[in-house]
Design an enzyme around this catalytic site. Structure first.
Site, PDB file in Angstrom:
ATOM      1  N   LYS A  40       4.214  -6.516 -61.499  1.00 50.71           N
ATOM      2  CA  LYS A  40       5.565  -6.092 -61.242  1.00 50.71           C
ATOM      3  C   LYS A  40       5.872  -6.069 -59.743  1.00 50.71           C
ATOM      4  O   LYS A  40       7.013  -6.068 -59.322  1.00 50.71           O
ATOM      5  CB  LYS A  40       5.750  -4.650 -61.777  1.00 50.71           C
ATOM      6  CG  LYS A  40       5.439  -4.454 -63.223  1.00 50.71           C
ATOM      7  CD  LYS A  40       5.542  -2.942 -63.542  1.00 50.71           C
ATOM      8  CE  LYS A  40       4.850  -2.652 -64.832  1.00 50.71           C
ATOM      9  NZ  LYS A  40       4.864  -1.191 -65.107  1.00 50.71           N
ATOM     10  N   GLY A  41       4.807  -6.014 -58.955  1.00 43.19           N
ATOM     11  CA  GLY A  41       4.944  -5.694 -57.529  1.00 43.19           C
ATOM     12  C   GLY A  41       5.812  -6.637 -56.727  1.00 43.19           C
ATOM     13  O   GLY A  41       6.430  -6.230 -55.738  1.00 43.19           O
ATOM     14  N   ASP A  96       3.036  -9.835 -54.274  1.00 44.36           N
ATOM     15  CA  ASP A  96       3.306  -8.708 -53.380  1.00 44.36           C
ATOM     16  C   ASP A  96       2.275  -8.658 -52.250  1.00 44.36           C
ATOM     17  O   ASP A  96       2.613  -8.485 -51.088  1.00 44.36           O
ATOM     18  CB  ASP A  96       3.350  -7.377 -54.150  1.00 44.36           C
ATOM     19  CG  ASP A  96       2.126  -7.124 -55.041  1.00 44.36           C
ATOM     20  OD1 ASP A  96       1.204  -7.970 -55.083  1.00 44.36           O
ATOM     21  OD2 ASP A  96       2.096  -6.068 -55.702  1.00 44.36           O
ATOM     22  N   PHE A 148      -4.452   0.939 -47.792  1.00 42.42           N
ATOM     23  CA  PHE A 148      -3.742   0.892 -49.067  1.00 42.42           C
ATOM     24  C   PHE A 148      -2.285   1.249 -48.793  1.00 42.42           C
ATOM     25  O   PHE A 148      -1.991   2.294 -48.229  1.00 42.42           O
ATOM     26  CB  PHE A 148      -4.353   1.852 -50.090  1.00 42.42           C
ATOM     27  CG  PHE A 148      -3.866   1.560 -51.472  1.00 42.42           C
ATOM     28  CD1 PHE A 148      -4.504   0.606 -52.252  1.00 42.42           C
ATOM     29  CD2 PHE A 148      -2.736   2.189 -51.983  1.00 42.42           C
ATOM     30  CE1 PHE A 148      -4.037   0.293 -53.526  1.00 42.42           C
ATOM     31  CE2 PHE A 148      -2.265   1.888 -53.255  1.00 42.42           C
ATOM     32  CZ  PHE A 148      -2.917   0.939 -54.022  1.00 42.42           C
ATOM     33  N   VAL A 149      -1.407   0.344 -49.164  1.00 41.29           N
ATOM     34  CA  VAL A 149       0.011   0.528 -48.835  1.00 41.29           C
ATOM     35  C   VAL A 149       0.859   0.601 -50.103  1.00 41.29           C
ATOM     36  O   VAL A 149       0.473   0.082 -51.155  1.00 41.29           O
ATOM     37  CB  VAL A 149       0.525  -0.621 -47.927  1.00 41.29           C
ATOM     38  CG1 VAL A 149      -0.186  -0.606 -46.587  1.00 41.29           C
ATOM     39  CG2 VAL A 149       0.361  -1.984 -48.602  1.00 41.29           C
ATOM     40  N   ASP A 155       2.714  -0.284 -55.632  1.00 37.95           N
ATOM     41  CA  ASP A 155       2.576   1.032 -56.242  1.00 37.95           C
ATOM     42  C   ASP A 155       1.207   1.655 -56.005  1.00 37.95           C
ATOM     43  O   ASP A 155       0.233   0.972 -55.679  1.00 37.95           O
ATOM     44  CB  ASP A 155       2.787   0.928 -57.754  1.00 37.95           C
ATOM     45  CG  ASP A 155       1.607   0.249 -58.448  1.00 37.95           C
ATOM     46  OD1 ASP A 155       1.254  -0.879 -58.036  1.00 37.95           O
ATOM     47  OD2 ASP A 155       1.019   0.853 -59.358  1.00 37.95           O
TER      48      ASP A 155
END
Ligand code: IMP
Ligand code: MG
Length: 171
Positions: A40-41, A96, A148-149, A155
């Protein structure tokens, strides 16, 4: 909220997506593109990118799931396939983030199996220090360190996708 540091503001993102679209237009001049956004990112990124492209596009989606055994044995399965045939089309896989690269490697292999005219990868973020699969981004928005972003589609356990900026989790 456990996320704080803004790495890229909404304004910085918008400016970079515009220049990235120009890079993609230059590469694909005179052709048509199939944007294959990875759910989905990549949804917000693909939506913004396509509106800056002058190259005519079709849009479709693909979805992959990563089953993590141990950190080094994650297997990636495609769980949703595009409706549009990829045959003889110029396919741009829109991701993403490229982290280990395992997801993109599996998706690219599948795309190649569909006899496209070409296949390239466009990742909004690239984390090259974490790469284990032999894959690189043909186009990317920003290179980031091993953080980690979240935000702009990315998400943490399905949260924070709606943030308009990219933020790093405090380590
Ligand atoms: P891969 O390791 O390149 O296969 O990345 C798989 C997926 O992990 C990406 O498409 C993202 O959904 C997720 N991912 C990797 N790094 C991050 C991150 O820093 N934040 C949020 N999601 C991430
Ligand atoms: Mg995710």
């Amino acid at each position: 909220m456990p996320v704080s540091e803004i790495l890229y503001s909404a304004g910085q993102i918008a400016a970079r997506v515009q220049t990235l679209a120009a890079e993609i237009d230059a590469r694909y001049a005179g052709t048509e593109l199939l944007l294959l956004a990875v759910l989905k990112g990549a949804a917000p990124f693909a939506a913004d990118l396509m509106r800056h492209l002058h190259t005519p596009v079709r849009l479709d989606f693909i979805r992959a799931r990563s089953y993590q055994g141990t950190a080094s044995t994650g297997t990636v399965t495609i769980t949703c396939y595009p409706e549009i045939s990829l045959k003889d089309r110029h396919v741009l896989l829109v991701e993403d983030i490229l982290d280990t690269g395992r997801t993109a490697a599996v998706l690219c292999a599948w795309v190649q199996s569909q006899a496209p005219a070409s296949c390239a990868v466009c990742a909004f973020l690239d984390k090259p220090s974490r790469r284990t699969a032999p894959i690189h981004a043909d186009f990317h928005g920003f290179t980031i360190p091993d953080l980690f972003v979240v935000g702009y589609g990315l998400d943490l356990d399905e949260r924070y996708r709606e943030l308009p900026d990219i933020r790093a989790l405090p380590s």
